[in-house]
Design a protein around this motif. Structure first.
Motif, PDB file in Angstrom:
ATOM      1  N   GLN A  67     -53.696 -39.181 -12.191  1.00  0.00           N
ATOM      2  CA  GLN A  67     -54.585 -40.339 -12.193  1.00  0.00           C
ATOM      3  C   GLN A  67     -54.638 -40.907 -13.600  1.00  0.00           C
ATOM      4  OE1 GLN A  67     -58.661 -39.297 -11.430  1.00  0.00           O
ATOM      5  NE2 GLN A  67     -59.414 -41.394 -11.692  1.00  0.00           N
ATOM      6  N   SER A  68     -54.276 -42.168 -13.758  1.00  0.00           N
ATOM      7  CA  SER A  68     -54.400 -42.789 -15.078  1.00  0.00           C
ATOM      8  C   SER A  68     -55.707 -43.557 -15.139  1.00  0.00           C
ATOM      9  CB  SER A  68     -53.204 -43.689 -15.384  1.00  0.00           C
ATOM     10  OG  SER A  68     -53.154 -44.771 -14.481  1.00  0.00           O
ATOM     11  N   VAL A  69     -56.400 -43.428 -16.274  1.00  0.00           N
ATOM     12  CA  VAL A  69     -57.661 -44.134 -16.486  1.00  0.00           C
ATOM     13  C   VAL A  69     -57.574 -44.859 -17.821  1.00  0.00           C
ATOM     14  CG1 VAL A  69     -59.041 -42.569 -15.068  1.00  0.00           C
ATOM     15  CG2 VAL A  69     -58.769 -42.105 -17.503  1.00  0.00           C
ATOM     16  N   LEU A  70     -58.246 -45.986 -17.892  1.00  0.00           N
ATOM     17  CA  LEU A  70     -58.217 -46.804 -19.103  1.00  0.00           C
ATOM     18  C   LEU A  70     -59.445 -46.525 -19.948  1.00  0.00           C
ATOM     19  CD1 LEU A  70     -57.032 -49.122 -20.809  1.00  0.00           C
ATOM     20  CD2 LEU A  70     -58.384 -50.695 -19.397  1.00  0.00           C
ATOM     21  N   ASN A  71     -59.219 -46.218 -21.207  1.00  0.00           N
ATOM     22  CA  ASN A  71     -60.301 -46.100 -22.177  1.00  0.00           C
ATOM     23  C   ASN A  71     -60.404 -47.438 -22.902  1.00  0.00           C
ATOM     24  OD1 ASN A  71     -62.064 -45.605 -24.231  1.00  0.00           O
ATOM     25  ND2 ASN A  71     -60.757 -44.151 -25.308  1.00  0.00           N
ATOM     26  N   PRO A  72     -61.394 -48.270 -22.555  1.00  0.00           N
ATOM     27  CA  PRO A  72     -61.499 -49.578 -23.203  1.00  0.00           C
ATOM     28  C   PRO A  72     -61.905 -49.476 -24.671  1.00  0.00           C
ATOM     29  CG  PRO A  72     -63.392 -49.200 -21.787  1.00  0.00           C
ATOM     30  CD  PRO A  72     -62.453 -48.058 -21.564  1.00  0.00           C
ATOM     31  N   ASP A  76     -62.024 -46.394 -30.909  1.00  0.00           N
ATOM     32  CA  ASP A  76     -63.113 -45.592 -31.468  1.00  0.00           C
ATOM     33  C   ASP A  76     -62.730 -44.137 -31.698  1.00  0.00           C
ATOM     34  OD1 ASP A  76     -64.681 -47.841 -31.450  1.00  0.00           O
ATOM     35  OD2 ASP A  76     -65.725 -47.330 -29.592  1.00  0.00           O
ATOM     36  N   GLY A  77     -61.537 -43.728 -31.266  1.00  0.00           N
ATOM     37  CA  GLY A  77     -61.071 -42.371 -31.538  1.00  0.00           C
ATOM     38  C   GLY A  77     -61.062 -41.463 -30.320  1.00  0.00           C
ATOM     39  N   MET A  78     -60.698 -40.210 -30.586  1.00  0.00           N
ATOM     40  CA  MET A  78     -60.485 -39.228 -29.530  1.00  0.00           C
ATOM     41  C   MET A  78     -61.719 -39.011 -28.667  1.00  0.00           C
ATOM     42  SD  MET A  78     -59.533 -35.177 -29.784  1.00  0.00           S
ATOM     43  CE  MET A  78     -58.259 -35.452 -30.985  1.00  0.00           C
ATOM     44  N   ALA A  79     -62.888 -39.014 -29.279  1.00  0.00           N
ATOM     45  CA  ALA A  79     -64.110 -38.744 -28.522  1.00  0.00           C
ATOM     46  C   ALA A  79     -64.287 -39.737 -27.380  1.00  0.00           C
ATOM     47  CB  ALA A  79     -65.320 -38.755 -29.443  1.00  0.00           C
ATOM     48  N   SER A  80     -63.927 -40.996 -27.604  1.00  0.00           N
ATOM     49  CA  SER A  80     -64.072 -41.993 -26.536  1.00  0.00           C
ATOM     50  C   SER A  80     -63.123 -41.691 -25.378  1.00  0.00           C
ATOM     51  CB  SER A  80     -63.844 -43.409 -27.071  1.00  0.00           C
ATOM     52  OG  SER A  80     -62.506 -43.593 -27.493  1.00  0.00           O
ATOM     53  N   SER A  81     -61.949 -41.143 -25.688  1.00  0.00           N
ATOM     54  CA  SER A  81     -61.024 -40.763 -24.613  1.00  0.00           C
ATOM     55  C   SER A  81     -61.539 -39.554 -23.840  1.00  0.00           C
ATOM     56  CB  SER A  81     -59.634 -40.468 -25.191  1.00  0.00           C
ATOM     57  OG  SER A  81     -58.992 -41.659 -25.582  1.00  0.00           O
ATOM     58  N   LEU A  82     -62.150 -38.604 -24.544  1.00  0.00           N
ATOM     59  CA  LEU A  82     -62.737 -37.452 -23.855  1.00  0.00           C
ATOM     60  C   LEU A  82     -63.882 -37.903 -22.951  1.00  0.00           C
ATOM     61  CD1 LEU A  82     -62.704 -34.876 -26.780  1.00  0.00           C
ATOM     62  CD2 LEU A  82     -61.260 -34.830 -24.723  1.00  0.00           C
ATOM     63  N   ALA A  86     -64.140 -37.490 -18.988  1.00  0.00           N
ATOM     64  CA  ALA A  86     -65.298 -36.824 -18.380  1.00  0.00           C
ATOM     65  C   ALA A  86     -65.861 -37.670 -17.242  1.00  0.00           C
ATOM     66  CB  ALA A  86     -66.355 -36.551 -19.437  1.00  0.00           C
ATOM     67  N   ARG A  87     -65.907 -38.986 -17.428  1.00  0.00           N
ATOM     68  CA  ARG A  87     -66.388 -39.864 -16.352  1.00  0.00           C
ATOM     69  C   ARG A  87     -65.441 -39.816 -15.158  1.00  0.00           C
ATOM     70  NH1 ARG A  87     -67.797 -42.866 -20.946  1.00  0.00           N
ATOM     71  NH2 ARG A  87     -65.910 -44.148 -20.844  1.00  0.00           N
ATOM     72  N   ALA A  88     -64.126 -39.780 -15.431  1.00  0.00           N
ATOM     73  CA  ALA A  88     -63.148 -39.719 -14.333  1.00  0.00           C
ATOM     74  C   ALA A  88     -63.258 -38.408 -13.564  1.00  0.00           C
ATOM     75  CB  ALA A  88     -61.732 -39.892 -14.883  1.00  0.00           C
ATOM     76  N   LEU A  89     -63.685 -37.360 -14.247  1.00  0.00           N
ATOM     77  CA  LEU A  89     -63.796 -36.040 -13.615  1.00  0.00           C
ATOM     78  C   LEU A  89     -65.223 -35.728 -13.166  1.00  0.00           C
ATOM     79  CD1 LEU A  89     -61.487 -33.954 -15.982  1.00  0.00           C
ATOM     80  CD2 LEU A  89     -61.043 -34.547 -13.583  1.00  0.00           C
ATOM     81  N   ALA A  90     -66.076 -36.735 -13.116  1.00  0.00           N
ATOM     82  CA  ALA A  90     -67.453 -36.515 -12.666  1.00  0.00           C
ATOM     83  C   ALA A  90     -67.438 -35.816 -11.306  1.00  0.00           C
ATOM     84  CB  ALA A  90     -68.194 -37.843 -12.574  1.00  0.00           C
ATOM     85  N   GLY A  91     -68.217 -34.761 -11.197  1.00  0.00           N
ATOM     86  CA  GLY A  91     -68.256 -33.994  -9.954  1.00  0.00           C
ATOM     87  C   GLY A  91     -67.330 -32.800  -9.947  1.00  0.00           C
TER      88      GLY A  91
END
Length: 197
Positions: A67-72, A76-82, A86-91
């Motif tokens: 699953q590819s997800v876009l970090n808009p 802002d760096g690695m933390a924004s990608s994490l 995390a949002r994509a893996l909610a649940g």
């Protein structure tokens, strides 16, 4: 062990001057190779975080069950990608294998060793000159903190503060070479970890 995999691939490769995700090893882009290795590791789900050049890079994942997800906010760096992952893996309530696509020496054996090490210790990470970094298999509890990290930081500090025995360490000096500069690319080509440009 139930775990998901997150491949970080959102950066713009400014210092390198070309997309590191598209450098090739054995004819395969590092982005596709990283996703393929993540899938082969036994991950229940694989999420690839894209940012700069997302449309162009997304085509590299065609045909893979990732699953590819876009970090808009990729700038802002690695933390924004994490946080995006995390949002994509909610649940999802398992551990998370975090890897980057700019370690050309990465092999499936590294990821399997981390998986086995984390099964015993809870977390597993790669040692880089005494510090802990990626690839790393993060416990579910530590992963839940992913939305709280800021800037160009990952889990290194939290892993370093974990109690003795809570983090299994992978000793793989070859993974210390990541691709930030043209000299790094030259070194990887010389070692046979990248195809000649």
């Amino acid at each position: 062990m139930d775990f998901a995999a997150v491949l970080l691939a959102a950066g713009a490769s400014r210092r390198l001057g070309q997309p590191k995700q598209l450098l090739r090893r054995d004819g395969e882009s590092l982005l596709r190779r990283g996703a393929r290795l993540a899938l082969a590791s036994g991950a229940a789900r694989t999420v690839v975080v894209l940012g700069a050049r997302a449309e162009r890079l997304g085509a590299e994942l065609d045909g893979l069950a990732a699953q590819s997800v876009l970090n808009p906010d990729w700038q802002d760096g690695m933390a924004s990608s994490l946080a995006t992952a995390a949002r994509a893996l909610a649940g999802f309530d398992g551990a998370v294998l975090v890897l980057a696509c700019d370690q050309p020496a990465l092999e499936l054996a590294h990821l399997l060793a981390l998986r086995d090490g984390a099964a015993a210790a809870g977390c597993a990470a790669t040692e880089h000159a005494g510090a802990l970094g990626v690839p790393a298999l993060i416990s579910a509890q530590l992963w839940r903190e992913a939305t709280g990290v800021r800037g160009d930081r990952g889990f290194g500090a939290a892993l370093a503060q974990a109690p003795d025995g809570a983090v299994w360490r992978l000793l793989a000096p070859e993974l210390e070479l990541d691709l930030d500069t043209p000299a790094d690319v030259d070194a990887a080509i010389a070692r046979g970890w990248l195809d000649p440009l």
